[in-house]
Design a protein around this motif. Structure first.
Motif, PDB file in Angstrom:
ATOM      1  N   MET A  16      40.805  45.501  55.614  1.00 30.99           N
ATOM      2  CA  MET A  16      41.614  45.041  54.202  1.00 30.99           C
ATOM      3  C   MET A  16      43.056  46.069  54.585  1.00 30.99           C
ATOM      4  O   MET A  16      43.154  47.306  54.682  1.00 30.99           O
ATOM      5  N   THR A  17      44.092  44.997  54.241  1.00 28.38           N
ATOM      6  CA  THR A  17      45.552  45.643  54.369  1.00 28.38           C
ATOM      7  C   THR A  17      46.235  45.357  52.962  1.00 28.38           C
ATOM      8  O   THR A  17      47.248  45.749  53.023  1.00 28.38           O
ATOM      9  N   VAL A  18      45.506  44.616  52.115  1.00 27.68           N
ATOM     10  CA  VAL A  18      46.426  44.269  50.956  1.00 27.68           C
ATOM     11  C   VAL A  18      46.349  45.622  49.888  1.00 27.68           C
ATOM     12  O   VAL A  18      45.396  46.137  49.861  1.00 27.68           O
ATOM     13  N   SER A  19      47.783  45.842  49.545  1.00 24.63           N
ATOM     14  CA  SER A  19      47.817  47.066  48.514  1.00 24.63           C
ATOM     15  C   SER A  19      48.776  46.554  47.484  1.00 24.63           C
ATOM     16  O   SER A  19      49.206  45.422  47.445  1.00 24.63           O
ATOM     17  N   GLY A  20      48.715  47.338  46.451  1.00 29.49           N
ATOM     18  CA  GLY A  20      49.763  47.101  45.547  1.00 29.49           C
ATOM     19  C   GLY A  20      49.065  46.005  44.362  1.00 29.49           C
ATOM     20  O   GLY A  20      49.700  45.235  43.761  1.00 29.49           O
ATOM     21  N   ILE A  21      47.833  46.174  44.299  1.00 37.00           N
ATOM     22  CA  ILE A  21      47.121  45.080  43.455  1.00 37.00           C
ATOM     23  C   ILE A  21      46.638  45.799  42.044  1.00 37.00           C
ATOM     24  O   ILE A  21      46.038  45.186  41.265  1.00 37.00           O
ATOM     25  N   HIS A  22      46.674  47.204  42.232  1.00 33.16           N
ATOM     26  CA  HIS A  22      45.979  47.961  40.923  1.00 33.16           C
ATOM     27  C   HIS A  22      46.636  47.296  39.653  1.00 33.16           C
ATOM     28  O   HIS A  22      47.852  47.300  39.322  1.00 33.16           O
ATOM     29  N   GLY A  23      45.608  47.037  38.589  1.00 36.07           N
ATOM     30  CA  GLY A  23      46.326  46.426  37.450  1.00 36.07           C
ATOM     31  C   GLY A  23      46.331  45.065  37.431  1.00 36.07           C
ATOM     32  O   GLY A  23      46.697  44.532  36.219  1.00 36.07           O
ATOM     33  N   GLN A  24      46.496  44.412  38.527  1.00 36.71           N
ATOM     34  CA  GLN A  24      47.022  42.787  38.500  1.00 36.71           C
ATOM     35  C   GLN A  24      45.573  42.198  38.138  1.00 36.71           C
ATOM     36  O   GLN A  24      44.573  42.766  37.985  1.00 36.71           O
ATOM     37  N   THR A  25      45.758  40.758  37.710  1.00 38.03           N
ATOM     38  CA  THR A  25      44.783  39.958  37.077  1.00 38.03           C
ATOM     39  C   THR A  25      44.044  39.139  38.186  1.00 38.03           C
ATOM     40  O   THR A  25      44.774  38.431  39.202  1.00 38.03           O
ATOM     41  N   LEU A  26      42.771  39.045  38.400  1.00 40.44           N
ATOM     42  CA  LEU A  26      41.875  38.327  39.007  1.00 40.44           C
ATOM     43  C   LEU A  26      41.129  37.238  38.330  1.00 40.44           C
ATOM     44  O   LEU A  26      40.454  37.915  37.318  1.00 40.44           O
TER      45      LEU A  26
END
Length: 242
Positions: A16-26
Motif C-alpha cells: 500500500m503506497t496510497v497516502s493522504g486519504i484521511h477524512g476523504q469519502t469512499l
C-alpha cells in the motif's frame, strides 16, 4: 480446507503506497451475493450483509427469500482512515426465532479503488473453517483518486462543437425561401377622387304616390256589354203579380 478460486484478484494484498486519504469519502454499493451457501433446510434463507471499516459499521436490509443469490443495491458512505486499506464484509441469514446463521466473511482490499477511483471486483467469502461459501458484488467509488481510469462508467453527452454552417443560413435540405408578396398600393388620397358617384341616374326618381287614378271608381263599369241601368219605375207599386 478449501481455498478461494485463483480467479479472484488480490489474494495477496499489494504493498500500500496510497497516502493522504484521511477524512476523504469512499462510496460502497452492495449490489448482491452469488452462490451463497444455503443454511436453511425447508424454506429459503433471508440473507443480509454487514460492512465494517475501522469503527464504522453498516448493515443492509434483509433480502427476504433471497436464497443463494440475494440482491440489495444499497449504497453506504465511509470516511477513510489513513493507513487503513481494507474493508471487512460478512454475510448472515436472518432468523426470527433462533440466532442468525453465519454464512461467510471476507476482506475487501481498497488499493485499486484508492488508486484508480473505481472497483467492481467480486469478493469471496469463507466460512469459519476456511471453506468458500459464495461471493459478494460491490461497487466502490473514490472521487479523489490520483490516477483515475480513462474509461467512463456511465453514459456521457457528446462534446460540444461549433456548427460548420453559420447561423442564419438555411440547411441544405431546407425548402427555398419564397419572395415576399408585393405590398398592396394604397391610394394617394382617401376617399378616392370621384367618390361618391354623381347622383345622375342613381337612384331612379321616385314614382308619385299615391297613383293619380286611385282609388278606382266603384262599382267598376261593366266590360263588354251594352247594358244600362234602368230608369225610375213609373208603374204601380207594388207591381202586380205575374
Amino acid at each position: 480446507m478449501q481455498s478461494p478460486p485463483s480467479s479472484y484478484p488480490y489474494q495477496t494484498p499489494p504493498s500500500m503506497t496510497v497516502s493522504g486519504i484521511h477524512g476523504q469519502t469512499l462510496e460502497v454499493t452492495v449490489v448482491g451475493c452469488n452462490r451463497l451457501k444455503d443454511t436453511e433446510w425447508i424454506s429459503r434463507q433471508d440473507p443480509y450483509v454487514i460492512l465494517e471499516y475501522g469503527t464504522t459499521k453498516f448493515r443492509t436490509r434483509t433480502c427476504t427469500d433471497g436464497g443463494k443469490n440475494p440482491k440489495f443495491q444499497e449504497k453506504f458512505i465511509f470516511s477513510l482512515v489513513e493507513g487503513l486499506h481494507e474493508l471487512q464484509i460478512s454475510v448472515w441469514n436472518s432468523n426470527t426465532i433462533t440466532f442468525d446463521d453465519f454464512i461467510g466473511s471476507g476482506k475487501v482490499q481498497l488499493h485499486k479503488v484508492l488508486t484508480h477511483g473505481y472497483d467492481d471486483t467480486p469478493w469471496p467469502i469463507q466460512s469459519k473453517h476456511g471453506r468458500c461459501t459464495g461471493e459478494t458484488r460491490l461497487i466502490l467509488h473514490y472521487a479523489n483518486a490520483a490516477n483515475k481510469l480513462a474509461t467512463n462508467f456511465g453514459p456521457s453527452a457528446p462534446p460540444y462543437s461549433t456548427p460548420s454552417t453559420p447561423y442564419g443560413s438555411p440547411p441544405p435540405c431546407a425548402a427555398p425561401y419564397l419572395p415576399c408578396p408585393i405590398p398592396y398600393p394604397y391610394p394617394s388620397a382617401y376617399p378616392p377622387s370621384g367618390y361618391p358617384p354623381s347622383a345622375t341616374g342613381y337612384p331612379p326618381p321616385p314614382l308619385p304616390y299615391p297613383p293619380t287614378a286611385y282609388p278606382p271608381p266603384y262599382p267598376p263599369p261593366l266590360q263588354g256589354t251594352s247594358y244600362y241601368l234602368p230608369g225610375p219605375y213609373t208603374g204601380p207599386y207594388p207591381p202586380p203579380p205575374y
